[in-house]
Design a protein around this motif. Structure first.
Motif, mmCIF file in Angstrom:
data_model
loop_
_atom_site.group_PDB
_atom_site.id
_atom_site.type_symbol
_atom_site.label_atom_id
_atom_site.label_comp_id
_atom_site.label_asym_id
_atom_site.label_seq_id
_atom_site.Cartn_x
_atom_site.Cartn_y
_atom_site.Cartn_z
ATOM 1 N N THR A 7 0.855 -1.183 0.000
ATOM 2 C CA THR A 7 0.000 0.000 0.000
ATOM 3 C C THR A 7 0.894 1.238 0.000
ATOM 4 N N ILE A 8 0.733 2.048 -1.034
ATOM 5 C CA ILE A 8 1.505 3.281 -1.155
ATOM 6 C C ILE A 8 0.713 4.384 -0.458
ATOM 7 N N VAL A 9 1.165 4.797 0.712
ATOM 8 C CA VAL A 9 0.492 5.850 1.471
ATOM 9 C C VAL A 9 0.796 7.199 0.829
ATOM 10 N N ASP A 10 2.084 7.437 0.580
ATOM 11 C CA ASP A 10 2.527 8.615 -0.168
ATOM 12 C C ASP A 10 3.931 8.312 -0.679
ATOM 13 N N ALA A 11 4.596 9.275 -1.309
ATOM 14 C CA ALA A 11 5.899 9.040 -1.940
ATOM 15 C C ALA A 11 6.967 8.596 -0.947
ATOM 16 N N ASN A 12 6.756 8.856 0.337
ATOM 17 C CA ASN A 12 7.760 8.533 1.350
ATOM 18 C C ASN A 12 7.284 7.558 2.419
ATOM 19 N N HIS A 13 6.159 6.909 2.194
ATOM 20 C CA HIS A 13 5.588 5.987 3.189
ATOM 21 C C HIS A 13 4.810 4.893 2.464
ATOM 22 N N HIS A 14 5.145 3.649 2.774
ATOM 23 C CA HIS A 14 4.349 2.532 2.258
ATOM 24 C C HIS A 14 4.339 1.406 3.289
ATOM 25 N N THR A 15 3.376 0.501 3.132
ATOM 26 C CA THR A 15 3.286 -0.669 4.010
ATOM 27 C C THR A 15 3.330 -1.934 3.162
ATOM 28 N N GLU A 16 3.751 -3.008 3.803
ATOM 29 C CA GLU A 16 3.776 -4.322 3.171
ATOM 30 C C GLU A 16 3.139 -5.300 4.149
ATOM 31 N N ASP A 17 2.164 -6.051 3.668
ATOM 32 C CA ASP A 17 1.428 -7.009 4.491
ATOM 33 C C ASP A 17 1.613 -8.394 3.870
ATOM 34 N N TRP A 18 2.490 -9.219 4.454
ATOM 35 C CA TRP A 18 2.882 -10.510 3.915
ATOM 36 C C TRP A 18 2.106 -11.642 4.597
ATOM 37 N N THR A 19 1.684 -12.644 3.812
ATOM 38 C CA THR A 19 1.008 -13.818 4.357
ATOM 39 C C THR A 19 1.744 -15.077 3.908
ATOM 40 N N PHE A 20 2.238 -15.832 4.878
ATOM 41 C CA PHE A 20 2.938 -17.103 4.655
ATOM 42 C C PHE A 20 1.957 -18.212 4.992
ATOM 43 N N LEU A 21 1.858 -19.214 4.145
ATOM 44 C CA LEU A 21 0.929 -20.331 4.362
ATOM 45 C C LEU A 21 1.730 -21.615 4.524
ATOM 46 N N ASP A 22 1.498 -22.336 5.622
ATOM 47 C CA ASP A 22 2.216 -23.582 5.893
ATOM 48 C C ASP A 22 1.230 -24.615 6.422
ATOM 49 N N HIS A 23 0.936 -25.613 5.599
ATOM 50 C CA HIS A 23 0.011 -26.682 5.946
ATOM 51 C C HIS A 23 -1.321 -26.139 6.464
ATOM 52 N N GLY A 24 -1.847 -25.163 5.752
ATOM 53 C CA GLY A 24 -3.144 -24.582 6.069
ATOM 54 C C GLY A 24 -3.119 -23.490 7.121
ATOM 55 N N LYS A 25 -1.976 -23.270 7.749
ATOM 56 C CA LYS A 25 -1.873 -22.245 8.786
ATOM 57 C C LYS A 25 -1.244 -20.980 8.201
ATOM 58 N N GLN A 26 -1.941 -19.846 8.397
ATOM 59 C CA GLN A 26 -1.428 -18.561 7.926
ATOM 60 C C GLN A 26 -0.607 -17.874 9.004
ATOM 61 N N MET A 27 0.515 -17.312 8.574
ATOM 62 C CA MET A 27 1.324 -16.476 9.446
ATOM 63 C C MET A 27 1.474 -15.135 8.731
ATOM 64 N N LYS A 28 1.211 -14.058 9.461
ATOM 65 C CA LYS A 28 1.240 -12.730 8.850
ATOM 66 C C LYS A 28 2.393 -11.909 9.396
ATOM 67 N N GLU A 29 2.899 -11.048 8.536
ATOM 68 C CA GLU A 29 3.952 -10.106 8.910
ATOM 69 C C GLU A 29 3.627 -8.776 8.248
#
Length: 165
Positions: free
Chosen positions: A135-157
């Motif tokens: 998500t680009i908030v503005d030219a100097n700020h963004h976020t990253e929302d990562w989802t890892f899936l392992d044997h049906g279990k989600q882990m978020k970062e």
């Protein structure tokens, strides 16, 4: 209405839709290239991290390297796959390389990448990156929302990043 006129109208509609999709994907890739530079911030646990974005391969790819998130750096490559598909290939510490396809929000600020396939994936349910949202908030700020899936279990970062001065 004649059959010939209907066929011509349908052909024009399909042609304009494909051309529009090509422009949108290329435009989105160009927008992501604006992330080039050095970023710093924190992960979900409040730990500091740095991310570097670099235009590479003659402008055909954008490389993201995450520093300070575990013992190894993670690398992701953004690239076009043909004229109308924006892709992300993630080189993961778990030893596989998921490929994800982008969909972009109407305002062009949110890029959602969803799993398509992967190389070196031991089985379909083996641990791998499944989804990421930039998500680009503005030219100097963004976020990253990562989802890892392992044997049906989600882990978020979640990363909240600001461009380094």
């Amino acid at each position: 209405m004649s059959t010939k006129l209907i066929c011509v109208s349908m052909l024009l509609l399909v042609t304009s839709t494909v051309a529009f999709a090509q422009l949108d994907a290329q435009k989105s890739f160009t927008q992501l290239k604006a992330l080039a530079g050095n970023w710093e911030g924190k992960n979900s646990q409040g730990m500091p991290l740095e991310v570097t974005f670099r235009d590479t391969a003659g402008g055909s790819a954008l490389m993201s390297e995450i520093h300070g998130h575990g013992p190894e750096n993670m690398i992701s490559m953004f690239h076009m796959d043909g004229p109308n598909r924006l892709m992300l290939t993630h080189y993961c510490g778990s030893g596989n390389q998921p490929r994800m396809q982008a969909t972009v929000s109407p305002d062009g600020k949110t890029f959602s990448f969803d799993f398509v396939d992967a190389t070196n994936l031991a089985s379909p349910d083996a641990g791998h990156m499944q989804h990421v949202v930039f998500t680009i908030v503005d030219a100097n700020h963004h976020t990253e929302d990562w989802t890892f899936l392992d044997h049906g279990k989600q882990m978020k970062e979640f990363f909240d990043l600001h461009r380094k001065a």
